[in-house]
Every structure is written in structure tokens, then in C-alpha cells.
Design a protein around this motif. Structure first.
Motif, PDB file in Angstrom:
ATOM      1  N   ILE A  74       9.227  -5.958   8.152  1.00 24.67           N
ATOM      2  CA  ILE A  74       7.784  -6.203   8.034  1.00 24.67           C
ATOM      3  C   ILE A  74       7.427  -6.494   6.576  1.00 24.67           C
ATOM      4  CG2 ILE A  74       5.490  -5.167   8.315  1.00 24.67           C
ATOM      5  CD1 ILE A  74       6.614  -3.625  10.709  1.00 24.67           C
ATOM      6  N   PRO A  75       6.795  -7.619   6.292  1.00 26.92           N
ATOM      7  CA  PRO A  75       6.461  -7.982   4.892  1.00 26.92           C
ATOM      8  C   PRO A  75       5.211  -7.271   4.395  1.00 26.92           C
ATOM      9  CG  PRO A  75       5.764  -9.732   6.350  1.00 26.92           C
ATOM     10  CD  PRO A  75       6.429  -8.701   7.225  1.00 26.92           C
ATOM     11  N   ALA A  76       5.188  -5.959   4.581  1.00 28.53           N
ATOM     12  CA  ALA A  76       4.069  -5.130   4.110  1.00 28.53           C
ATOM     13  C   ALA A  76       4.642  -4.053   3.198  1.00 28.53           C
ATOM     14  CB  ALA A  76       3.334  -4.497   5.287  1.00 28.53           C
ATOM     15  N   TYR A  77       3.869  -3.680   2.198  1.00 35.94           N
ATOM     16  CA  TYR A  77       4.379  -2.797   1.157  1.00 35.94           C
ATOM     17  C   TYR A  77       3.382  -1.671   0.912  1.00 35.94           C
ATOM     18  CZ  TYR A  77       7.215  -6.966   0.288  1.00 35.94           C
ATOM     19  OH  TYR A  77       8.053  -8.043   0.422  1.00 35.94           O
ATOM     20  N   ARG A  78       3.923  -0.461   0.863  1.00 38.15           N
ATOM     21  CA  ARG A  78       3.075   0.669   0.496  1.00 38.15           C
ATOM     22  C   ARG A  78       2.939   0.676  -1.029  1.00 38.15           C
ATOM     23  NH1 ARG A  78       3.383   7.057   2.334  1.00 38.15           N
ATOM     24  NH2 ARG A  78       1.521   7.698   1.164  1.00 38.15           N
ATOM     25  N   VAL A  79       1.707   0.873  -1.453  1.00 42.45           N
ATOM     26  CA  VAL A  79       1.388   0.759  -2.877  1.00 42.45           C
ATOM     27  C   VAL A  79       1.242   2.139  -3.509  1.00 42.45           C
ATOM     28  CG1 VAL A  79      -0.250  -0.144  -4.567  1.00 42.45           C
ATOM     29  CG2 VAL A  79       0.204  -1.412  -2.446  1.00 42.45           C
ATOM     30  N   THR A  80       1.897   2.302  -4.626  1.00 45.19           N
ATOM     31  CA  THR A  80       1.678   3.490  -5.463  1.00 45.19           C
ATOM     32  C   THR A  80       1.323   2.985  -6.864  1.00 45.19           C
ATOM     33  OG1 THR A  80       3.327   4.734  -4.207  1.00 45.19           O
ATOM     34  CG2 THR A  80       2.651   5.635  -6.341  1.00 45.19           C
ATOM     35  N   VAL A  81       0.162   3.445  -7.347  1.00 41.73           N
ATOM     36  CA  VAL A  81      -0.291   3.058  -8.687  1.00 41.73           C
ATOM     37  C   VAL A  81      -0.032   4.216  -9.635  1.00 41.73           C
ATOM     38  CG1 VAL A  81      -2.260   2.320 -10.090  1.00 41.73           C
ATOM     39  CG2 VAL A  81      -2.050   1.554  -7.710  1.00 41.73           C
ATOM     40  N   ASP A  82       0.533   3.918 -10.781  1.00 40.16           N
ATOM     41  CA  ASP A  82       0.844   4.962 -11.760  1.00 40.16           C
ATOM     42  C   ASP A  82      -0.408   5.793 -12.061  1.00 40.16           C
ATOM     43  OD1 ASP A  82       3.337   3.913 -11.806  1.00 40.16           O
ATOM     44  OD2 ASP A  82       3.129   2.885 -13.739  1.00 40.16           O
ATOM     45  N   ASN A  83      -0.215   7.141 -12.011  1.00 39.52           N
ATOM     46  CA  ASN A  83      -1.289   8.076 -12.359  1.00 39.52           C
ATOM     47  C   ASN A  83      -2.505   7.937 -11.454  1.00 39.52           C
ATOM     48  OD1 ASN A  83       0.273   8.954 -14.610  1.00 39.52           O
ATOM     49  ND2 ASN A  83      -0.463   7.156 -15.770  1.00 39.52           N
ATOM     50  N   SER A  84      -2.280   7.557 -10.203  1.00 38.24           N
ATOM     51  CA  SER A  84      -3.397   7.447  -9.251  1.00 38.24           C
ATOM     52  C   SER A  84      -3.150   8.388  -8.084  1.00 38.24           C
ATOM     53  CB  SER A  84      -3.535   6.014  -8.745  1.00 38.24           C
ATOM     54  OG  SER A  84      -4.464   5.944  -7.688  1.00 38.24           O
ATOM     55  N   LYS A  85      -4.031   9.411  -7.975  1.00 35.15           N
ATOM     56  CA  LYS A  85      -3.880  10.359  -6.874  1.00 35.15           C
ATOM     57  C   LYS A  85      -4.246   9.732  -5.531  1.00 35.15           C
ATOM     58  CE  LYS A  85      -4.653  14.566  -9.602  1.00 35.15           C
ATOM     59  NZ  LYS A  85      -5.465  15.787  -9.744  1.00 35.15           N
ATOM     60  N   ASP A  86      -5.168   8.739  -5.560  1.00 34.70           N
ATOM     61  CA  ASP A  86      -5.607   8.133  -4.309  1.00 34.70           C
ATOM     62  C   ASP A  86      -4.441   7.474  -3.570  1.00 34.70           C
ATOM     63  OD1 ASP A  86      -8.154   8.951  -4.746  1.00 34.70           O
ATOM     64  OD2 ASP A  86      -8.841   7.041  -5.601  1.00 34.70           O
ATOM     65  N   THR A  87      -3.618   6.729  -4.285  1.00 34.77           N
ATOM     66  CA  THR A  87      -2.512   6.023  -3.636  1.00 34.77           C
ATOM     67  C   THR A  87      -1.372   6.954  -3.276  1.00 34.77           C
ATOM     68  OG1 THR A  87      -1.555   5.453  -5.787  1.00 34.77           O
ATOM     69  CG2 THR A  87      -3.048   3.837  -4.761  1.00 34.77           C
ATOM     70  N   PHE A 111      -0.429  -3.010  14.320  1.00 32.20           N
ATOM     71  CA  PHE A 111      -0.956  -3.487  15.594  1.00 32.20           C
ATOM     72  C   PHE A 111      -1.620  -4.844  15.420  1.00 32.20           C
ATOM     73  CE2 PHE A 111      -0.833   1.098  15.931  1.00 32.20           C
ATOM     74  CZ  PHE A 111      -0.402   1.340  17.224  1.00 32.20           C
ATOM     75  N   VAL A 112      -1.624  -5.613  16.495  1.00 24.30           N
ATOM     76  CA  VAL A 112      -2.329  -6.896  16.528  1.00 24.30           C
ATOM     77  C   VAL A 112      -3.560  -6.745  17.416  1.00 24.30           C
ATOM     78  CG1 VAL A 112      -2.200  -9.343  17.153  1.00 24.30           C
ATOM     79  CG2 VAL A 112      -0.182  -8.197  16.241  1.00 24.30           C
ATOM     80  N   ARG A 113      -4.705  -7.129  16.894  1.00 26.09           N
ATOM     81  CA  ARG A 113      -5.921  -7.136  17.710  1.00 26.09           C
ATOM     82  C   ARG A 113      -5.841  -8.329  18.657  1.00 26.09           C
ATOM     83  NH1 ARG A 113      -9.258  -3.607  14.816  1.00 26.09           N
ATOM     84  NH2 ARG A 113      -8.903  -3.664  12.552  1.00 26.09           N
ATOM     85  N   TRP A 120       0.319  -6.840   1.701  1.00 22.67           N
ATOM     86  CA  TRP A 120       1.327  -7.682   2.343  1.00 22.67           C
ATOM     87  C   TRP A 120       1.433  -8.981   1.555  1.00 22.67           C
ATOM     88  CZ3 TRP A 120      -2.830  -5.420   4.732  1.00 22.67           C
ATOM     89  CH2 TRP A 120      -4.007  -6.185   4.741  1.00 22.67           C
ATOM     90  N   GLY A 121       2.539  -9.661   1.737  1.00 22.48           N
ATOM     91  CA  GLY A 121       2.725 -10.906   1.017  1.00 22.48           C
ATOM     92  C   GLY A 121       3.952 -11.649   1.486  1.00 22.48           C
ATOM     93  N   ARG A 122       4.013 -12.917   1.137  1.00 25.01           N
ATOM     94  CA  ARG A 122       5.149 -13.744   1.519  1.00 25.01           C
ATOM     95  C   ARG A 122       6.401 -13.368   0.733  1.00 25.01           C
ATOM     96  NH1 ARG A 122       0.409 -16.158   1.479  1.00 25.01           N
ATOM     97  NH2 ARG A 122      -0.237 -17.382   3.289  1.00 25.01           N
ATOM     98  N   SER A 123       6.195 -12.628  -0.342  1.00 24.05           N
ATOM     99  CA  SER A 123       7.299 -12.105  -1.153  1.00 24.05           C
ATOM    100  C   SER A 123       6.808 -10.842  -1.832  1.00 24.05           C
ATOM    101  CB  SER A 123       7.727 -13.132  -2.197  1.00 24.05           C
ATOM    102  OG  SER A 123       6.664 -13.369  -3.108  1.00 24.05           O
ATOM    103  N   CYS A 139      -2.708 -10.766   8.981  1.00 24.82           N
ATOM    104  CA  CYS A 139      -3.236  -9.639   8.198  1.00 24.82           C
ATOM    105  C   CYS A 139      -4.468 -10.079   7.399  1.00 24.82           C
ATOM    106  CB  CYS A 139      -2.169  -9.102   7.243  1.00 24.82           C
ATOM    107  SG  CYS A 139      -0.904  -8.076   8.020  1.00 24.82           S
ATOM    108  N   ASP A 140      -4.385 -11.240   6.782  1.00 19.64           N
ATOM    109  CA  ASP A 140      -5.504 -11.735   5.981  1.00 19.64           C
ATOM    110  C   ASP A 140      -6.761 -11.927   6.829  1.00 19.64           C
ATOM    111  OD1 ASP A 140      -3.983 -11.726   3.702  1.00 19.64           O
ATOM    112  OD2 ASP A 140      -3.522 -13.871   3.743  1.00 19.64           O
ATOM    113  N   SER A 141      -6.565 -12.324   8.084  1.00 17.96           N
ATOM    114  CA  SER A 141      -7.724 -12.553   8.950  1.00 17.96           C
ATOM    115  C   SER A 141      -8.177 -11.293   9.669  1.00 17.96           C
ATOM    116  CB  SER A 141      -7.385 -13.634   9.987  1.00 17.96           C
ATOM    117  OG  SER A 141      -6.310 -13.203  10.822  1.00 17.96           O
ATOM    118  N   GLY A 142      -7.525 -10.166   9.393  1.00 19.69           N
ATOM    119  CA  GLY A 142      -7.916  -8.896  10.009  1.00 19.69           C
ATOM    120  C   GLY A 142      -7.393  -8.683  11.407  1.00 19.69           C
ATOM    121  N   LEU A 143      -6.519  -9.558  11.868  1.00 23.59           N
ATOM    122  CA  LEU A 143      -5.992  -9.424  13.227  1.00 23.59           C
ATOM    123  C   LEU A 143      -4.793  -8.490  13.297  1.00 23.59           C
ATOM    124  CD1 LEU A 143      -6.320 -13.100  14.494  1.00 23.59           C
ATOM    125  CD2 LEU A 143      -7.628 -11.105  15.242  1.00 23.59           C
TER     126      LEU A 143
END
Length: 1112
Positions: free
Chosen positions: A566-579, A514-516, A587-590, A299-303
Motif C-alpha cells: 500500500i503506497p501510504a505512509y505513517r507520518v512521525t514529525v520530530d518533537n511532535s506528540k500529535d503524530t 477502505f473504499v467508499r 500517500w504518494g506515488r513514491s 485517496c486524493d478524492s476522498g474515496l
């Protein structure tokens, strides 16, 4: 394991349905029988706008025909495309052969052998007592008892043993076993893999390499979850959704623990020299951390990226499914099938045509489809720009009869205007090709079938919530009512079926990860082209390049609970309509690391962030693709990783070339900077005697333990019934068993099974495994047993053999067998280095059976029993020399055979060990030095070996003459009239000729040199020729006369001539070379050559007999 990715090209070119009027039939009719091509079916996402470039068109010309062909798995045969009708016809012919018995012949013929068991007390792990009396006959159960536990306890299979070996070299050999699914049991295809890999591992270990062969199991996401769900429903009446995720996973782990180590038990039973201390399971904590690390790095490398794309969906499982779980059901036309969730059978194998009315003018556009329920999701109609029938309709619209949507008529050269009506309905959300068309023409994508298989609200209230195949009937009825139905017809096709649920696969549009693969695929091709990665056999390199050069992106999301979440997380930011309005992912190791990443990305306090982990799990092939380095402790820089990575070789079935091998190469190079292995060795698929791939769905798989230990016919039938097969397949499977194994399968033993599997040419055509061949190898085991038994009896009263380096043969026969052994070691070295194990087993079988037993042992028996001429001291010296030669010939042969037959060779070698110079320490054959030609150079006698072929011919003709003259008990005298050089050879081997030819005396006449060591030729004699230059005269006093011999020879000549004429006529049939397989032609040519030679010899004998009559 899933869908790939090969896909920018393959999904575009191959998955073009009837809906698109291309060269292929429909999405349903796309053949996924070849597991190695199922990736073409898999989830595809193409972010690039490139569609049908020259490369794609070239790829289609290369692969399209193959992918739609019936070819089973051989890469060579796959080049000859067959239609679906031909495919169905061949399948029906095989079934007919089974049901009628036309091709089966007599079943396996065998008789019960006495079972001998090891009855002495033995603590597991302690060494077996080989000083006990030697049993009269070979018994696999007796031989195999106890050895494996001792090997394992002594640590012989661990690389740490390397430092203790005097012959150790500074080289390593590492490989991993293709991890079998934890849900299943091994079949003979797995046994082939194990037999080959273990032979290589044991050979390298005996060569002094530091060997690591790692066992493991794959968690098999969809397969395991399906098994547990069925179990819970059967036992508790509950489904997965009745539990929390954690509760359900506890149920899965409980089932895994209850199931035990069944696969590991089978591997031990097969004698696999695996390092069990390093066994790994893909859901182990260490392996799981490697999977997480790989995902994060990619993910970090964009693949790895998240996007919307089509996947192969099982509505019954409510998940995308992997390619390995997709079966192909071939339909020749209209067929009614049972589908999960439907009380009535559903009709398939039909293509129907209906019309769309033109908007604003009279007329219509007719389209064809095999999936009329998807027409609710049609958003356009496509035609070829050069099709004259639709020239005036470019840019016009049709009105959808049910949704009132306007459907634009678009032009695209992708459409095949010669197929069907030339007009194509476009359903982007339910067809791979239409998805790409929607990108080119900016078309909307309407999902009309939901994940549960019910129609969505976009279809309208009249269909919303209706199951897809019920909706199919309603759509057809509605079309008829509106007079838009234009007919239907039978349509041969291959229907993709979920192997776990029996459901029909549905392409659905889903947001997935997906994986490129394009750049990684390019590097994988480059590695082979530059020789960095060697693929064996070489012909697979062309397939490798063609597929990976056009690879697309790989969907790795699975809607399961069992697997690596899958170690990926959907982000919701308080008071943010965009998220809230748009998906934002990190994503992260934890979770803690993901929270920190999100805080940095959105520039907010971590406490203001809410994370929701993706509930999906990763495709099982993703974790399996990490196996070569994750098993060694990656991403930690462990000592194992430093010592054994890259692996030396990967050995696996050719059907996994893309699913597993290509992904390991891509992921290994990307994540470790190195290729995961240096060589890839592919073996062919195992088929039954009727040519069918061994498959659980066909009920023709054979458990290797049933071959090893034997199984009754009744138990074989029970296993078919337990397999939950299609009723017809069950009938066929049980009938095949009835014909092939009417008495069941006899106990053959592990050694016979392994030797038989390695004796097939694995690098080429598919293997048609015969249990009778395994039984023949058991007979070979018994021959080995009796040979050693005889040797031990002779050693009992003899002096200890001299050491190998000090053993110098005296007689010509001793020199010949020594030289034959030297040549056999040469063949073994060459065969093993080239991974041609069938050449090695053939050489060893031939040496032991035809050289050691049939010739050498028989020739020295009189000597070993104290018979023969000469003084006592001379005979004793000759006897001691022969005894030493025999001992080392047997001992070295056992060592050569050890990688293939570990149990039997260990048992026999240990029996011979007291006669060797031993220091008394526990020794095992499996860690002894493998024989080398350099150790046996003093045993190389090429002249004796070359000359002995003449001796064998003389013996053969002498025996033939005795048989023709019906001299079964007598030992007559034999005369030979020959040239001086021939006389010199025959004189050196005179004693062997007498013994092997069963003659009392052998006289030589050499007219050219004036040499004669015997009285005149007998008047009553039978005449034979050798090599068209030696005349043999057999004294036939008290035997049949010459007239009777002539009559017998004439009858033989007529019979041979008739057979030869028939064989030659068969080869002169029209198209013989094209229609008859190469291996069959070769076999026929050998038979013809043998018959011609025998006919020539018979005619020579008749001429010689006639000359004798004239002399008399």
C-alpha cells in the motif's frame, strides 16, 4: 480478492448471528457457498450511523433468503431458498449416487484410435506442409501440430495485422481474458471462457475488425504466498518470518520463474488467438505503477480512507483474506473437524445456551451462541422493545461472570424476539451486526481473540494466550461450574473456511483501508439503467441493481508480503506528540512525493519527517479491477489506450459479477471517466454430471489438456491424491472417476473440446459438462475429415472449381444445398451478433452432418463417379457444376467453423487452397473474410429449400418400407400417388429420391391431373404414407408378403402405444410442472410428439395396406 463492501446492507442484514437471534443462524452459519455472494461476508466498515433503514429492510427481503439458501449458482434457482438441512441432504444424495452408482450409469465408452503424427521436419514457426499425403483418418495430434507457432510468428493475432487485410473495416474489437491466478492451472471452467472469447475474437478478426485480445495473469496474493510458504516449510523447514520481506519476495519470484508459463502453455494449446506481445502480469512494473496511481487518486478524492472495521481473518495466515479464498462447509449438526494448529478435532454445528445473572436482583437472562469463546467480549445484551418477557428489564444490567463487567440491557427492534430466548449477546469486536449495534448504542468494542487466534489479555489471565477453540472448552467448563450452562443442541450451519489454509474464518476488528463505494455503485447502476452498459443475459440486471444500490465500503488491506504494498505512509514529525499519539497518514506515488505531501500537510521541513510505509498489501481484486485500462498502459495516454479503450466487451463467469465486474465498472468510470467496456457477457458455471460445481476442493476438476491429449485412469487417480483433499471428498472423487472414466479419458483434441463447450447454452442454466459429448464432437471432426478427403479425391481429376461469385447451381439438389448454406450463414450471423454461440454451432453441425454429408454428398456420388443418364457432354457439365458447388460448400463451411475449430479448419482449408485462385502469398484461414449472406445472395433458393422437406419424407418412408420388408440389398421400384403440386416437386428431385431412397426407379401417378409416367401399380407391394396425402407403393417381388408386413407394423404400433402411454402417464403426475425442470419437460414433450407422429404414420400404413388387400 476480498471482502466487500456490499456491506452496509448485506453485512447488516445477513451476518446476524445466533448471537443476535435474527433470521439467520450465526456468523459461522452464514452461507458463502455462492462465490458471487461472498462479498456479503467480507470485511465491513460502516462509518454512517444508518442502520436498518427501509432500504436495508427491503434489501434483506430481496437478498436475505437467497444468501442463506442452498442454491448453487443459477440466478433463477437461487430464488428458491433451501434450508441448510436440505442443502446437506442434497449433497449427501449426490455423494450416495456416486458411491452407489445409482445415477452414474455406464462409464465413458470408447475405443483407442490410431494416433497419426506429423513426421516431416518442421522448424517451429514455419508453415506446415499440407501437400503431404492425406491421412486416412482424423488424428488431433497430427492436425494440431505446428499451426499455432506459425500463426504466432506471422503475427495474425496482433492488431497491427489489420492494415494488411484487404477486407479491413474501420472498427475495433478489444477484450481482456479474465486473468487466471498465477498459482494454478486452467480447468474446464476456464476453457469455457477461452472457447467463447476466442470464438468472438476470431469472428471479429475475420470480419475485418482491428482485434486486440490481451492475455494476463493475476498475482493472486494470498494463494501465491500460501503456496510458497508451504514450499519453504517443506523444503527448508522455514516460515515467512524467518526471512526479511525482500528475501521472501525473492523466493516468490524464484518460484514463479521455476513454475514457468504453465497457464500460457495451456492457453496456446487451446488455440487462443491472444496478442502475446502485450501479455501482462499484475505485478509487472507498469501495472504496479497503475495500481499506485489508482490508490493515490482515490485517496486524493476522498474515496479511500483508513478506519477501524471488521474483517474476515485467517488466524493460520494471520491476514484478512479475500472472498474468493472463502469456502463454505455445510454442517447438518454436530461435527468434529480438523483445524490447523490443533491436535484434536474441534466440535462445530452446536448451539449452546447460557445465562447472565441480573445485577442487584434475582433472575437471569439466557442467551444462545455457536461461539461461546466470544462471550468474553460481550459488552451488552439486546432485546426487542416490544418483547413482554423483558419489559421490566429495560435499562437494567447483567453481571459478566468472569470479568465482572456490567452488561447493559439495551432495546433494539433489530432483534427477532421469536427466535431462541429473544435475548441477544452483543460482541462488537467479533460480529458484524454487533459492530453496528455498538455504533447505535455507543458500546465499547473489546477484542478478545488476537490475530494469531489466541485469547487476549482482556479475557483475564486464565485465558490469556490460550488458543480460541481450546478457550471454548474452558469457557463451557467454567459456565458449568458456575451453574450458568443451560444446554446445547445440534445446529445446522455453514462454516466459512479459508480455502488456502483450511482454517476457520474469524471476524476481527482491524484498522484497514477502505473504499467508499456508495456513489460509485449508484453510477454503475445508472449506467445499466440508461443503456450505457449492457448486461447479457438481461436477467442479471436486477441482481446488479439490487446489490449495487445497497453496497457498503470495501476493505482493501491485506496482511501479506506478496502483492502491491500500500503506497501510504505513517507520518512521525520530530518533537511532535500529535503524530506519535495519533496515527497520521499520507500517500504518494513514491516515498519522496509522500514526504513532500506530509511537509505541506504539517507545515514542517521535509527533513523533520519520518515515514513508515504500511506493511500491508492491497486486495488482489483492487488491481484486477484496473485490468481493462491498466493493460493498455494507463495512466500513460498510450496509443493502445486511445485505440482500444473502452473495451468492446467483457466475457466472464456469472460468479464474478460482483467480485470483479462491478469493481471494474466502478473503478474504470472513476479513474478514466469512461466505462471500461460497453457490454458484459456472462456465462454459466460448469458442473460435473452429478450437478456439483467443479472445484479443486471436491477433486472433480478436469484439466482441459487431459481432454485434449487423453489421460489414463491411473493418472486421474494420482491427481486426486495429489490434491490434498478432505479424506471423504477424496473417496468420493476417486469413486466418481472410477465410474465415469474406467478407461481414462480418450484423446479428443482441442477442436472437439472447443466446439463442445460452445455448443452448450452458456447464457442460462449451469452447464453439466459431459466428456462423452466432447467425444461425440471428435466423431464430428472425423466426419469433416472424411468429407474433405472425399472432396479432394473428386477434385483431383476435375477441372478447377469456378469462383464462388460465378458458381451457379444447375440441378435442384445443387440449388437446395446452396440455399441451405445461405440459411446457415444467416443463422451464424444472427447467433454471433447475439452471442448465442450454441445456436451457431448447432446450425453448423446440422448443415455439415445432415445436409452436406447425409444428403447432398450421397445424392451426387453417382454423378461424380460418372454414372447417370444423358449424353457425356451433359453429364460433364452437371458434374463440373456439382463439383464447384461441393468445393465452395465445403470451403465456406470450414470458414464458418474456423472461430470454433481453428486447427482442423486450417488444416483442411489449406488442403483445399491449391484449388482456389491463390496469389501464392502465405495465407491463413484465420484472417480470411467471414462469410456473409450478401456474398451468397445468388445461392438463395427458398422454394427448393422449402420443397425438399417433402422429398426427405418420401425418402424416409421409402427406407422404412425397405427395412420393414427386409430389402437390405435389393433396389426395388417405388410408386407415388400424389397431388399435381406434389408431383411437380417430386419430379424435380426424382434422381435424388432414387439415390437416397436406394430404389431403382421412381414412378409418379397423379389421378387429379390424369398424369402417369409409369406402368400400373405392382400387385405385390408394401404401402406407406407421407404427409397423410401421398401414398407410396414399394414393389416387393422376392420380398416378404403383405401379411408379414402387416404383422410387423402391428407389433410396431403396439410397442409405440405402450411407450406413449408411459410417457403421458409421467407428465400427469401430481406437481409435474412444479417439480420437473423446464428443460426436462421440453425434452419429454418432444419425445411424445415424435412418438405420436410415428404412431400415426404406422396406423396410416396399416390402413393403406388393408385397402390394398381389398383391391387385390
Amino acid at each position: 480478492m476480498q471482502v466487500n463492501a456490499g456491506m452496509q446492507m448485506t453485512a447488516v442484514t445477513v451476518l446476524m448471528g445466533v448471537d443476535c437471534k435474527l433470521h439467520v443462524t450465526s456468523v459461522e452459519s452464514f452461507s458463502v457457498k455462492h462465490s458471487r455472494f461472498r462479498d456479503m461476508w467480507m470485511a465491513v466498515h460502516v462509518a454512517s450511523p444508518r442502520v436498518w433503514s427501509r432500504d436495508l429492510q427491503k434489501a434483506w427481503s430481496t437478498w436475505g433468503c437467497r444468501l442463506c439458501s442452498q442454491s448453487s449458482s443459477s440466478t433463477q434457482s437461487s430464488q428458491n431458498p433451501r434450508t441448510q438441512a436440505e442443502k446437506a441432504k442434497r449433497r449427501q444424495a449426490r455423494e450416495k449416487a456416486i458411491l452407489s452408482g445409482d445415477a452414474s450409469g455406464p462409464g465413458l465408452i470408447w475405443s483407442d484410435k490410431e494416433k497419426i503424427t506429423y513426421t516431416a521436419a518442421l522448424v517451429p514457426g514455419e508453415k506446415k506442409d499440407t501437400s503431404l499425403p492425406f491421412p486416412q483418418s482424423y488424428s488431433p495430434e497430427y492436425v494440431e501440430f505446428g499451426w499455432y507457432q506459425w500463426w504466432e510468428k506471422q503475427g495474425f493475432f496482433r492488431p497491427e495485422q489489420h492494415s494488411k487485410q484487404p477486407h479491413a473495416v474501420d472498427k475495433y474489437f478489444s477484450l481482456c481474458i479474465p486473468p487466471p491466478d498465477v498459482t494454478g492451472t486452467l480447468h474446464l471452467g476456464h476453457a469455457l471462457t477461452v472457447a467463447i472469447e476466442d470464438a468472438l475474437a476470431r469472428w471479429r478478426r475475420m470480419q475485418g475488425y482491428k482485434v486486440l485480445w490481451v492475455p494476463g495473469c493475476d498475482h493472486a496474493g494470498i494463494a501465491t504466498q500460501s503456496v510458497v510458504e508451504r514450499k519453504l516449510m517443506r523444503e527448508q523447514g522455514k516460515c515467512r518470518r524467518d526471512y526479511s520481506r525482500e528475501e521472501f519476495l525473492n523466493q516468490v519470484y524464484r518460484w514463479k520463474d521455476e513454475k514457468g508459463d504453465e497457464i500460457y502453455h495451456q492457453l496456446r494449446k487451446l488455440g487462443s488467438s491472444l496478442d502475446w506481445n502485450r501479455a501482462c502480469f499484475t505485478m509487472d512494473p507498469g501495472f504496479s505503477s497503475a495500481v499506485t496511481e489508482a490508490f493515490v487518486r482515490l485517496c486524493d478524492s476522498g474515496l479511500i480512507y483508513r478506519s477501524e472495521g471488521l474483517v474476515n481473518w485467517s488466524c493460520a495466515l494471520e491476514s484478512a483474506i479475500s472472498d474468493i479464498e472463502v469456502d463454505s462447509m455445510d454442517l447438518s449438526g454436530r461435527t468434529l473437524l480438523s483445524v490447523p494448529g490443533y491436535q484434536q478435532k474441534v466440535e462445530f454445528g452446536i448451539m449452546l445456551t447460557f445465562a447472565y445473572p441480573l445485577e442487584g436482583q434475582g433472575g437471569e437472562v439466557a442467551v444462545s451462541t455457536t461461539r461461546p469463546e466470544t462471550m468474553l467480549g460481550d459488552v451488552a445484551i439486546a432485546v426487542h422493545p416490544d418483547d413482554p418477557r423483558y419489559k421490566d428489564l429495560h435499562g437494567k444490567h447483567c453481571r459478566h461472570p468472569f470479568t465482572e463487567r456490567l452488561l447493559p440491557i439495551v432495546t433494539d427492534s433489530i432483534v427477532d424476539m421469536t427466535f431462541g430466548t429473544g435475548a441477544v449477546k452483543v460482541t462488537p469486536a467479533h460480529d458484524h451486526t454487533d459492530f453496528l449495534l455498538s455504533q447505535r448504542h455507543s458500546l465499547p468494542r473489546l477484542t478478545v481473540i488476537g490475530g494469531d487466534g489466541a485469547m487476549t489479555s482482556d479475557c483475564g489471565q486464565w485465558l490469556e494466550g490460550v488458543k480460541r477453540f481450546d478457550a471454548r472448552e474452558r469457557v463451557i467448563t467454567a459456565l458449568m461450574e458456575r451453574k450458568l450452562f443451560r444446554g446445547k443442541k445440534d445446529h445446522p450451519m455453514s462454516l466459512p473456511i479459508c480455502s488456502r489454509s483450511g482454517d476457520v474464518i474469524e471476524p476481527l476488528l482491524k484498522k484497514q483501508w477502505f473504499v467508499r463505494c456508495q456513489e460509485m455503485g449508484r453510477k454503475a447502476v445508472q449506467a445499466v439503467e440508461e443503456g450505457e452498459l449492457q448486461i447479457i443475459p438481461h436477467f442479471y440486471t436486477k441482481m446488479w441493481k439490487s446489490w449495487l444500490s445497497n453496497i457498503g465500503d470495501w476493505c482493501i488491506s491485506r496482511q501479506l508480503w506478496w502483492g502491491h504494498q500500500i503506497p501510504a505512509y505513517r507520518v512521525t514529525v520530530d518533537n511532535s506528540k500529535d503524530t506519535e499519539e495519533q496515527e497520521q497518514w499520507v500517500w504518494g506515488r513514491s516515498a519522496a512525493e509522500a514526504r513532500q505531501r506530509a511537509a505541506v500537510k504539517f507545515g514542517v521541513n521535509p527533513d523533520a519527517i519520518t515515514l513508515t510505509q504500511d506493511p500491508d498489501v492491497l486486495d488482489t481484486w483492487f488491481s484486477s479491477g484496473l485490468f481493462p485500462f491498466a493493460m493498455l498502459g494507463w495512466p500513460q495516454q498510450t496509443e493502445d489506450l486511445r485505440q482500444f479503450y473502452p473495451n468492446s466487451i467483457l466475457e466472464t463467469g456469472s460468479d464474478l459479477i460482483f467480485f470483479w465486474v462491478a469493481r471494474m465498472v466502478m473503478l474504470g468510470r472513476e479513474l478514466t471517466g469512461q466505462l471500461p467496456f460497453k457490454q458484459v457477457l456472462f456465462h454459466s458455471l460448469v458442473r460435473d454430471k452429478y450437478g456439483r460445481k467443479m472445484s479443486k476442493s471436491l477433486g472433480n476438476v478436469i484439466d482441459p489438456l487431459d481432454v485434449i491429449s487423453g489421460v489414463s485412469f491411473e493418472r486421474l487417480q494420482e491427481k486426486v491424491k495429489e490434491g490434498n483433499l478432505d479424506p471423504r471428498e477424496s473417496v468420493v472423487a476417486m469413486e466418481a472417476q472410477k465410474k465415469d472414466f474406467p478407461k481414462g479419458i480418450p484423446e479428443c483434441g482441442t477442436d472437439a473440446l472447443r466446439f463442445a463447450l460452445c455448443s452448450y447454452k452458456a447464457q442460462g442454466e449451469d452447464i453439466s459438462l459431459s466428456v462423452s459429448h466432447v467425444l461425440g464432437c471428435r466423431h464430428f471432426c472425423n466426419k469433416m475429415w472424411q468429407t474433405v478427403r472425399f472432396t479432394l479425391a473428386m477434385l483431383h481429376d476435375a477441372s478447377l472449381p469456378t469462383p464462388l461469385a460465378e458458381t451457379h447451381p444447375l440441378s435442384s439438389m445443387d440449388k437446395w444445398i446452396c440455399s441451405r448454406l445461405y440459411s446457415t450463414v444467416q443463422q451464424c450471423e444472427r447467433g454471433l451478433e447475439n452471442y448465442e454461440l450454441h445456436m451457431v454451432t448447432s446450425a453448423l453441425h446440422s448443415f455439415w452432418l445432415h445436409s452436406l454429408c447425409d444428403v447432398y454428398l450421397e445424392s451426387i456420388k453417382p454423378l461424380l463417379k460418372g454414372e447417370g443418364s444423358g449424353c457425356e457432354e451433359q453429364r460433364a457439365g452437371e458434374r463440373q457444376a456439382a463439383m464447384s458447388v461441393l468445393y465452395h460448400a465445403v470451403s465456406v463451411s470450414l470458414t464458418l467453423l474456423s472461430p470454433f475449430m481453428p486447427f482442423l479448419t486450417e488444416e483442411l482449408w489449406q488442403r483445399l487452397l491449391p484449388y482456389a485462385n491463390s496469389d501464392g502469398t502465405p495465407r491463413s484461414l484465420c484472417v480470411q473474410p467471414y462469410p456473409k449472406t450478401s456474398q451468397l445472395e445468388h445461392w438463395c433458393f427458398p422454394k427448393e429449400e422449402a420443397d425438399f422437406s417433402l422429398v426427405q419424407e418420401v425418402v424416409r418412408v421409402a427406407r422404412l418400407l425397405r427395412a420393414q420388408c427386409q430389402l437390405t440389398k435389393e433396389r426395388p421400384e417405388l410408386w407415388a400417388v400424389c397431388a399435381p403440386d406434389q408431383a411437380e416437386t417430386l419430379l424435380r428431385f426424382r434422381s435424388a429420391i432414387c439415390t437416397l431412397g436406394r430404389i431403382s426407379a421412381f414412378h409418379l401417378h397423379c389421378p387429379e391431373a390424369g398424369l402417369s409416367d409409369s406402368p400400373a401399380l405392382p400387385k405385390a407391394r408394401a404401402v406407406g404414407t407421407v404427409d397423410h396425402s401421398i401414398c407410396l407403393y414399394l414393389s416387393i417381388q422376392n420380398a416378404i408378403n403383405a401379411d408379414k408386413q402387416g404383422a410387423l407394423l402391428s407389433q410396431r404400433r403396439e410397442k409405440l402405444a405402450s411407450k406413449l402411454k408411459q410417457a403421458l402417464a409421467h407428465t400427469q403426475m401430481p406437481n409435474y410442472a412444479e417439480e420437473v425442470p423446464h428443460r426436462v419437460r421440453q425434452k419429454t414433450e418432444k419425445k411424445i410428439a415424435a412418438m405420436e407422429l410415428e404412431l400415426k404414420n404406422t396406423e396410416d400404413q396399416l390402413l393403406a395396406l388393408e385397402d390394398t388387400r381389398k383391391e387385390v
